[in-house]
Enzyme design. Structure first.
Site, PDB file in Angstrom:
ATOM      1  N   SER A   8     -45.787  17.821  20.671  1.00 54.46           N
ATOM      2  CA  SER A   8     -45.422  18.778  21.725  1.00 54.46           C
ATOM      3  C   SER A   8     -46.036  18.328  23.038  1.00 54.46           C
ATOM      4  O   SER A   8     -47.265  18.252  23.163  1.00 54.46           O
ATOM      5  CB  SER A   8     -45.935  20.170  21.382  1.00 54.46           C
ATOM      6  OG  SER A   8     -45.894  20.970  22.557  1.00 54.46           O
ATOM      7  N   HIS A  33     -41.027  17.175  21.207  1.00 51.79           N
ATOM      8  CA  HIS A  33     -40.890  18.638  21.196  1.00 51.79           C
ATOM      9  C   HIS A  33     -41.226  19.195  22.575  1.00 51.79           C
ATOM     10  O   HIS A  33     -42.301  18.927  23.124  1.00 51.79           O
ATOM     11  CB  HIS A  33     -41.837  19.206  20.135  1.00 51.79           C
ATOM     12  CG  HIS A  33     -41.725  20.678  19.902  1.00 51.79           C
ATOM     13  ND1 HIS A  33     -40.773  21.245  19.082  1.00 51.79           N
ATOM     14  CD2 HIS A  33     -42.468  21.713  20.375  1.00 51.79           C
ATOM     15  CE1 HIS A  33     -40.939  22.560  19.043  1.00 51.79           C
ATOM     16  NE2 HIS A  33     -41.958  22.871  19.826  1.00 51.79           N
ATOM     17  N   ASP A  35     -41.576  22.601  24.853  1.00 50.73           N
ATOM     18  CA  ASP A  35     -41.798  24.046  24.750  1.00 50.73           C
ATOM     19  C   ASP A  35     -41.438  24.740  26.057  1.00 50.73           C
ATOM     20  O   ASP A  35     -42.144  24.609  27.061  1.00 50.73           O
ATOM     21  CB  ASP A  35     -43.265  24.318  24.416  1.00 50.73           C
ATOM     22  CG  ASP A  35     -43.569  23.994  22.961  1.00 50.73           C
ATOM     23  OD1 ASP A  35     -42.879  24.529  22.085  1.00 50.73           O
ATOM     24  OD2 ASP A  35     -44.498  23.190  22.713  1.00 50.73           O
ATOM     25  N   MET A  37     -41.102  28.115  28.077  1.00 48.98           N
ATOM     26  CA  MET A  37     -41.652  29.482  28.070  1.00 48.98           C
ATOM     27  C   MET A  37     -41.324  30.177  29.381  1.00 48.98           C
ATOM     28  O   MET A  37     -41.324  29.553  30.441  1.00 48.98           O
ATOM     29  CB  MET A  37     -43.173  29.417  27.907  1.00 48.98           C
ATOM     30  CG  MET A  37     -43.619  28.651  26.670  1.00 48.98           C
ATOM     31  SD  MET A  37     -45.399  28.749  26.470  1.00 48.98           S
ATOM     32  CE  MET A  37     -45.630  27.637  25.073  1.00 48.98           C
ATOM     33  N   HIS A  66     -37.588  23.837  22.297  1.00 49.88           N
ATOM     34  CA  HIS A  66     -37.971  25.121  21.698  1.00 49.88           C
ATOM     35  C   HIS A  66     -37.996  26.173  22.797  1.00 49.88           C
ATOM     36  O   HIS A  66     -38.892  26.166  23.640  1.00 49.88           O
ATOM     37  CB  HIS A  66     -39.355  24.940  21.044  1.00 49.88           C
ATOM     38  CG  HIS A  66     -39.930  26.175  20.448  1.00 49.88           C
ATOM     39  ND1 HIS A  66     -41.268  26.247  20.066  1.00 49.88           N
ATOM     40  CD2 HIS A  66     -39.401  27.386  20.145  1.00 49.88           C
ATOM     41  CE1 HIS A  66     -41.513  27.443  19.558  1.00 49.88           C
ATOM     42  NE2 HIS A  66     -40.402  28.158  19.611  1.00 49.88           N
ATOM     43  N   MET A  68     -38.740  29.634  24.192  1.00 47.18           N
ATOM     44  CA  MET A  68     -39.473  30.890  24.010  1.00 47.18           C
ATOM     45  C   MET A  68     -39.145  31.747  25.216  1.00 47.18           C
ATOM     46  O   MET A  68     -39.981  31.990  26.095  1.00 47.18           O
ATOM     47  CB  MET A  68     -40.979  30.602  23.880  1.00 47.18           C
ATOM     48  CG  MET A  68     -41.307  29.957  22.532  1.00 47.18           C
ATOM     49  SD  MET A  68     -42.884  29.077  22.527  1.00 47.18           S
ATOM     50  CE  MET A  68     -42.314  27.492  23.118  1.00 47.18           C
ATOM     51  N   MET A 137     -43.127  29.491  12.870  1.00 44.75           N
ATOM     52  CA  MET A 137     -44.286  29.504  13.769  1.00 44.75           C
ATOM     53  C   MET A 137     -45.547  29.802  12.967  1.00 44.75           C
ATOM     54  O   MET A 137     -45.601  30.798  12.228  1.00 44.75           O
ATOM     55  CB  MET A 137     -44.118  30.568  14.863  1.00 44.75           C
ATOM     56  CG  MET A 137     -42.976  30.345  15.843  1.00 44.75           C
ATOM     57  SD  MET A 137     -43.007  28.775  16.727  1.00 44.75           S
ATOM     58  CE  MET A 137     -44.604  28.837  17.553  1.00 44.75           C
ATOM     59  N   ASP A 172     -44.642  24.855  13.552  1.00 40.21           N
ATOM     60  CA  ASP A 172     -45.102  24.757  14.936  1.00 40.21           C
ATOM     61  C   ASP A 172     -46.330  25.637  15.156  1.00 40.21           C
ATOM     62  O   ASP A 172     -46.237  26.858  15.081  1.00 40.21           O
ATOM     63  CB  ASP A 172     -43.959  25.178  15.877  1.00 40.21           C
ATOM     64  CG  ASP A 172     -44.249  24.872  17.336  1.00 40.21           C
ATOM     65  OD1 ASP A 172     -45.313  24.316  17.637  1.00 40.21           O
ATOM     66  OD2 ASP A 172     -43.389  25.215  18.173  1.00 40.21           O
TER      67      ASP A 172
HETATM   68  C1  DX5 Z   1     -46.711  27.223  20.856  1.00 43.36           C
HETATM   69  C2  DX5 Z   1     -45.786  26.045  20.989  1.00 43.36           C
HETATM   70  C3  DX5 Z   1     -46.254  24.851  20.246  1.00 43.36           C
HETATM   71  C4  DX5 Z   1     -47.563  24.293  20.736  1.00 43.36           C
HETATM   72  C5  DX5 Z   1     -48.288  23.705  19.561  1.00 43.36           C
HETATM   73  O1  DX5 Z   1     -46.146  28.326  21.441  1.00 43.36           O
HETATM   74  O2  DX5 Z   1     -44.504  26.376  20.494  1.00 43.36           O
HETATM   75  O3  DX5 Z   1     -45.264  23.837  20.174  1.00 43.36           O
HETATM   76  O4  DX5 Z   1     -47.435  23.302  21.717  1.00 43.36           O
HETATM   77  O5  DX5 Z   1     -49.549  23.322  19.988  1.00 43.36           O
HETATM   78  P1  DX5 Z   1     -50.731  23.030  18.955  1.00 43.36           P
HETATM   79  O6  DX5 Z   1     -50.276  21.938  18.070  1.00 43.36           O
HETATM   80  O7  DX5 Z   1     -51.838  22.658  19.867  1.00 43.36           O
HETATM   81  O8  DX5 Z   1     -50.976  24.324  18.203  1.00 43.36           O
HETATM   82 ZN    ZN Z   2     -42.990  24.731  20.101  1.00 40.59          ZN
END
Ligand code: DX5
Ligand code: ZN
Length: 227
Positions: A8, A33, A35, A37, A66, A68, A137, A172
């Protein structure tokens, strides 16, 4: 299904995404990956479509996006245009996830369904034919570096429900060489890791990324083989 490691880039150097993406791919990442948000569905803000589009030319593997965010549907076209290969939406992000998954495939991408820690496997039951991936998750989404919540039983149940469909189970949150084996043994095949990949490395010492990726892969693959 062989184990895939998807670093990620939430844990990468935000001033240097192109070089970070090239470094993790050179060091063995299977997917990248990303993320996304929105500060609304989750309490943090990251990348919009123009940023994701700027990452695209640096990704030669698979860009795994991904979301969110809520709502999802108005932005599906923009992430397709930005070059996402896989677009994952949260089941909890709105009342019509079935339509959202159809729209993601309709836009030419693979469709992923993410489940928050509090959402049971059974909530995915009538959606599995619309999914290429289910993302379990193992933290509450929003931040990297949180501690792992054990969802092994959920993964096992999902793998049973998926049966012979070609659907990935992605994990994840909090994945590292200690937590990965039980998930791989239960049927997960894609492991997202932020902190556990980027920890200790940089674009100037990318071999650390390589060692971190290899350690997660080795731990997970041997647990998978033994299962
Ligand atoms: C969390 C994200 C993850 C995050 C994982 O909301 O969706 O992808 O980057 O990070 P680590 O591996 O540090 O938990
Ligand atoms: Zn993620």
């Amino acid at each position: 299904m062989t184990i895939k490691i998807a670093p990620s880039i939430l844990s990468a150097d935000f001033a240097n995404f192109g070089a970070e993406i090239r470094a993790i791919e050179a060091q063995g990442a299977d997917w990248v990956h990303v993320d996304v948000m929105d500060g609304h569905f989750v309490p943090n803000l990251t990348f919009g479509p123009p940023a994701v589009k700027a990452f695209r030319p640096h990704v030669t593997t698979v860009m795994d996006v991904h979301l969110m965010i809520a709502p999802v549907d108005p932005y599906i076209g923009a992430y397709a245009e930005a070059g996402a290969d896989i677009l994952t939406a949260h089941l909890e992000a709105g009342p019509h996830i079935h339509r959202t998954l159809q729209a993601i495939r309709g836009a030419g991408m693979k469709a992923g369904l993410a489940l928050n820690p509090g959402t049971p496997a059974e909530a995915a039951e009538h959606l599995l034919d619309l999914c290429d991936l289910v993302c379990v998750m193992t933290v509450n989404p929003g931040f990297g570096g949180q501690s792992f919540l054990d969802m092994t039983a959920k993964v096992r149940r999902l793998r049973q429900m998926i049966g012979d469909r070609p659907v990935h189970i992605e994990i994840d949150g909090g994945v590292d060489p200690g937590t990965a084996p039980r998930l791989a043994a239960a049927g997960a095949d894609v492991l997202v890791a932020g902190s556990a990949v980027f920890r200790g490395g940089s674009v100037d010492s990318p071999e650390v990324y390589g060692r971190n990726i290899a350690a997660i892969r080795a731990a997970a693959s041997s647990a998978r083989a033994a299962a």
